[in-house]
Design a protein around this motif. Structure first.
Motif, PDB file in Angstrom:
ATOM      1  N   ASN A  91      24.671  40.317  45.970  1.00 24.33           N
ATOM      2  CA  ASN A  91      25.978  39.632  45.881  1.00 24.33           C
ATOM      3  C   ASN A  91      26.406  38.701  44.504  1.00 24.33           C
ATOM      4  O   ASN A  91      26.624  37.676  44.653  1.00 24.33           O
ATOM      5  CB  ASN A  91      26.103  38.648  47.111  1.00 24.33           C
ATOM      6  N   LEU A  92      26.314  39.608  43.504  1.00 21.79           N
ATOM      7  CA  LEU A  92      26.463  38.912  42.263  1.00 21.79           C
ATOM      8  C   LEU A  92      28.155  39.129  42.336  1.00 21.79           C
ATOM      9  O   LEU A  92      28.630  39.761  42.783  1.00 21.79           O
ATOM     10  CB  LEU A  92      26.004  39.807  41.309  1.00 21.79           C
ATOM     11  N   PHE A  93      28.689  38.245  41.345  1.00 25.69           N
ATOM     12  CA  PHE A  93      30.158  38.240  41.272  1.00 25.69           C
ATOM     13  C   PHE A  93      30.520  39.196  40.302  1.00 25.69           C
ATOM     14  O   PHE A  93      30.452  39.014  39.265  1.00 25.69           O
ATOM     15  CB  PHE A  93      30.566  36.988  40.831  1.00 25.69           C
ATOM     16  N   PRO A  94      31.248  40.598  40.899  1.00 28.28           N
ATOM     17  CA  PRO A  94      31.373  41.571  40.052  1.00 28.28           C
ATOM     18  C   PRO A  94      32.221  41.610  38.959  1.00 28.28           C
ATOM     19  O   PRO A  94      32.416  42.341  37.847  1.00 28.28           O
ATOM     20  CB  PRO A  94      31.871  42.639  40.830  1.00 28.28           C
ATOM     21  N   HIS A  95      33.252  40.561  39.004  1.00 30.90           N
ATOM     22  CA  HIS A  95      34.140  40.250  37.832  1.00 30.90           C
ATOM     23  C   HIS A  95      33.512  39.284  36.796  1.00 30.90           C
ATOM     24  O   HIS A  95      34.216  38.976  35.684  1.00 30.90           O
ATOM     25  CB  HIS A  95      35.504  39.571  38.509  1.00 30.90           C
TER      26      HIS A  95
ATOM     27  N   GLN B 320      30.258  37.964  49.256  1.00 23.95           N
ATOM     28  CA  GLN B 320      30.860  37.324  48.025  1.00 23.95           C
ATOM     29  C   GLN B 320      31.009  35.714  48.506  1.00 23.95           C
ATOM     30  O   GLN B 320      30.789  34.806  47.834  1.00 23.95           O
ATOM     31  CB  GLN B 320      32.089  37.967  47.648  1.00 23.95           C
ATOM     32  N   LYS B 345      42.958  41.050  41.826  1.00 23.03           N
ATOM     33  CA  LYS B 345      42.978  42.191  41.022  1.00 23.03           C
ATOM     34  C   LYS B 345      43.151  43.666  41.983  1.00 23.03           C
ATOM     35  O   LYS B 345      43.676  44.189  41.398  1.00 23.03           O
ATOM     36  CB  LYS B 345      41.535  42.439  40.557  1.00 23.03           C
TER      37      LYS B 345
END
Lengths: 244, 423
Positions: A91-95, B320, B345
């Motif tokens: 669950n890292l923030f991909p952006h 998230q 996005k």
């Protein structure tokens, strides 16, 4: 004996009609490392998700670091800020870049100056040995690197307690070790940890206590050596015989 | 050398088949082209019916002969694989080519060769083609509406200033970069409003007041589209968040709002905004027609934007939200820094869709008496001096709208590439 940092009393939780957690009592002292194991669907993940209220419990009390978890949003956010969590799916923030992943919460939640937050993040990334990946994005990293970054991200909030929700279950076998190593180092540094995992080697190496859960109940709770050497309940014996 | 068999062309006599096939296709296309461009029929000695079908037959035979698999010639293989797979596809291909060749001359002659652009009156248009004189004479009205000619510099100045200010983002300075979002989201719209309110509308600083009823044409299209786009986006965003809120009141209000505006046609909304709405207002309260129209369109489109954004919010994995919460972020911080950047996005194509629809919906404001470019066209075509040139007007409007919309869709496509991230 010091006061427990986490205190759970007679906690019950339902998903609709289905009772996932039944009368959970648990005390965790400061600097202790607890490993929670059990078959899938036994409520282990739900239990630790209740500790930082990603799931709400319906009955009983949970007290974390002297604050009871209730509807009060302010309290919840304060507790979450000092309870770090690492997820199965990273669950890292991909952006955001790896560095920004780590500095986001310190800057906006703890109001840390940007420079200081970045220094802290670089220190934590160095601890988990991905400091050279700081400018990359999560999608460019391997699973093991992503999970180590997730650990660093949680540590950047300088939490008092760390929760791990099956941190190695989504990883390729050869990447499991690098993540476990990072966790062992963290344990040696004296962090209070609750780890849901199937890695019994890790449990034997670092855990002070092991909890075995089945069908929403804590079946057995014992010192690590005792747990593996002579488990009391038959259910635990069966589980251990299958997993070891 | 094996025997030539034109029913079953094979690779052994590749060149023979290829040259004879191409020759036949060439003859077919030449025949159609000559007929189309010079009106001569080189097969006129044949009976009418056969002469008419001959190019198609020749072309089909030609394509059949060159249909050789794995010839080793890249272009031929490509052709055979894509448009010449069997006789049916070959015939379709030829028909399309012939249709294009046939339609070029009349199109060109109407558009350019027989068209007129000189002169100032209808009488100048004697040719059989388009009368661009009409567009030339009315161009000023199509762009500025009924805005007084001597004051049009005010519109020009405002638009040039706004375009120039839009490029602030390109200044490569770290100091400015921090405030760019704030600039584009808050400051720029305010500047735009101030410019339009004081410069185009006037009434202060010694500038003559021009009522909004006189505004019109392309400039009005831009003004309406610009403000509607700017307003409908944040409103839509809050509605999308509201619809997913845990608070029942907020959720029901959002759902009700969205479903109401999505359920009524835009033309009724506009009509209501101008006719019904003032009845509910106190006597001395005055709200300009243009303002009412902009609010009405914004709310209408906001409902659509809300649903598009909601789609993006739902596409994000639950992890998230969990991760953001576990770091101690509250609702707003979580949405501003983690959820919305990713969700928005994802929905760029959907938002672009809605915005294009919005721009193309602006002509509907004619129902309240505001005449943007299409409205001006309708007015001009009923002018007794210029009856009968509706076609030119609509072609002109179509070209203008196409340019605007194509630019917008290109821009959205660029944004998509710019913000693309791997998962």
């Amino acid at each position: 004996m010091s006061d427990p940092i986490i205190k759970i009393e007679a906690m019950n939780k339902w998903f609709g009609d289905f009772q996932v957690l039944k009368d959970i009592d648990l005390e965790v002292e400061k600097n202790k490392k607890i490993v929670v194991c059990g078959p899938s669907g036994s409520g282990k993940s739900t239990l630790i998700r209740c500790i930082n209220r990603l799931e709400e419990h319906q009955k009983g009390t949970i007290i974390v670091d002297g604050t009871e978890l209730t509807e009060n949003t302010k309290n919840i956010e304060a507790i979450r800020a000092e309870v770090g969590m690492v997820f199965q799916q990273f669950n890292l923030f991909p952006h955001l870049s790896i560095l920004d992943n780590c500095t986001l919460a310190p800057i906006w939640v703890k109001k840390m100056p940007k420079k200081q937050a970045e220094e802290l993040a670089m220190k934590q990334l160095e601890q988990v040995q991905i400091v050279d990946q700081a400018q990359k994005f999560p999608g460019q990293l391997s699973g093991g690197q992503q999970q180590r970054c997730a650990i660093a991200r949680a540590l950047c909030m300088e939490p008092k307690i760390m929760l791990f929700d099956e941190p190695t279950s989504a990883l390729d076998p050869e990447m499991i070790k690098e993540v476990l190593d990072a966790m062992v180092n963290l344990a040696k540094a004296g962090m209070t940890m609750i780890v849901v995992t199937h890695e019994m080697g890790f449990a034997k190496e670092v855990a002070d206590e092991v909890i075995f859960m089945d069908e929403g109940m804590i079946v057995e709770k014992a010192e690590t050596k005792e747990f593996f050497a002579n488990p009391k309940s038959d259910r635990t014996k069966l589980f251990l015989s299958q997993i070891l | 050398m094996s025997k030539l068999n034109f029913l079953r062309p094979n690779i052994e006599n590749l060149n023979t088949y290829l040259y004879s096939g191409i020759f036949l296709i060439f003859i077919a296309i030449l025949d159609v082209s000559l007929h189309s461009f010079f009106n001569t029929n080189i097969t006129s000695f044949l009976p009418n019916f056969i002469s008419f079908l001959l190019p198609l037959i020749l072309g089909t035979v030609g394509l059949h002969i060159i249909r050789i698999e794995f010839s080793g010639i890249k272009n031929l293989d490509l052709l055979n694989k894509n448009i010449n797979t069997n006789t049916f596809n070959a015939v379709l291909t030829l028909l399309i080519i012939f249709a294009v060749i046939k339609s070029i001359p009349p199109f060109l002659s109407w558009f350019i060769i027989d068209a007129t652009i000189s002169g100032d009156t209808k009488e100048a248009c004697t040719g059989t083609g388009a009368c661009w004189t009409y567009i030339k004479i009315w161009l000023n009205r199509f762009i500025y509406g009924m805005y007084p000619n001597e004051l049009q510099w005010r519109i020009n100045l405002s638009f040039i200033a706004l375009i120039a200010l839009a490029f602030v983002g390109l200044i490569p300075s770290e100091k400015i970069k921090k405030f760019l979002t704030l600039y584009y989201v808050v400051i720029y719209p305010i500047i735009a409003f101030v410019l339009i309110y004081y410069l185009i509308s006037g009434g202060a600083f010694g500038l003559e007041w021009v009522e909004t009823g006189a505004w019109g044409g392309l400039s009005l299209t831009f003004i309406v589209s610009f403000f509607c786009l700017i307003f409908c986006f944040p409103v839509g965003m809050f509605l999308a968040l509201g619809r997913r809120s845990d608070l029942p009141t907020v959720r029901y209000i959002s759902v009700g709002f969205i479903e109401f505006w999505r359920g009524v046609p835009l033309i009724t909304v506009l009509f209501m905004s101008s006719v019904m709405f003032p009845m509910f207002l106190p006597e001395d309260f005055f709200m300009d027609k243009l303002v009412r129209v902009i609010i009405a369109i914004s709310l209408f489109e906001a409902a659509y934007v809300a649903e598009v954004i909601r789609g993006g919010l739902q596409a994000l994995p639950r992890g998230q939200y969990d991760a953001a919460k576990s770091l101690g972020m509250g609702y707003w911080k979580m949405h501003i820094f983690v959820i919305l950047p990713q969700a928005l996005k994802l929905v760029i194509p959907g938002i672009a869709n809605t915005f294009l629809a919005l721009v193309k919906d602006t002509p509907l404001i004619f129902v309240v008496g505001l005449l943007e470019i299409v409205g001006m066209l309708n007015l001009a075509k009923t002018n007794p001096k210029w009856l009968g040139y509706a076609m030119e007007g609509y072609v002109f409007a179509a070209i203008i709208f196409w340019i605007i919309c194509y630019a917008m869709s290109k821009y959205s496509y660029n944004l998509e590439i710019k913000y693309k991230t791997d998962r």
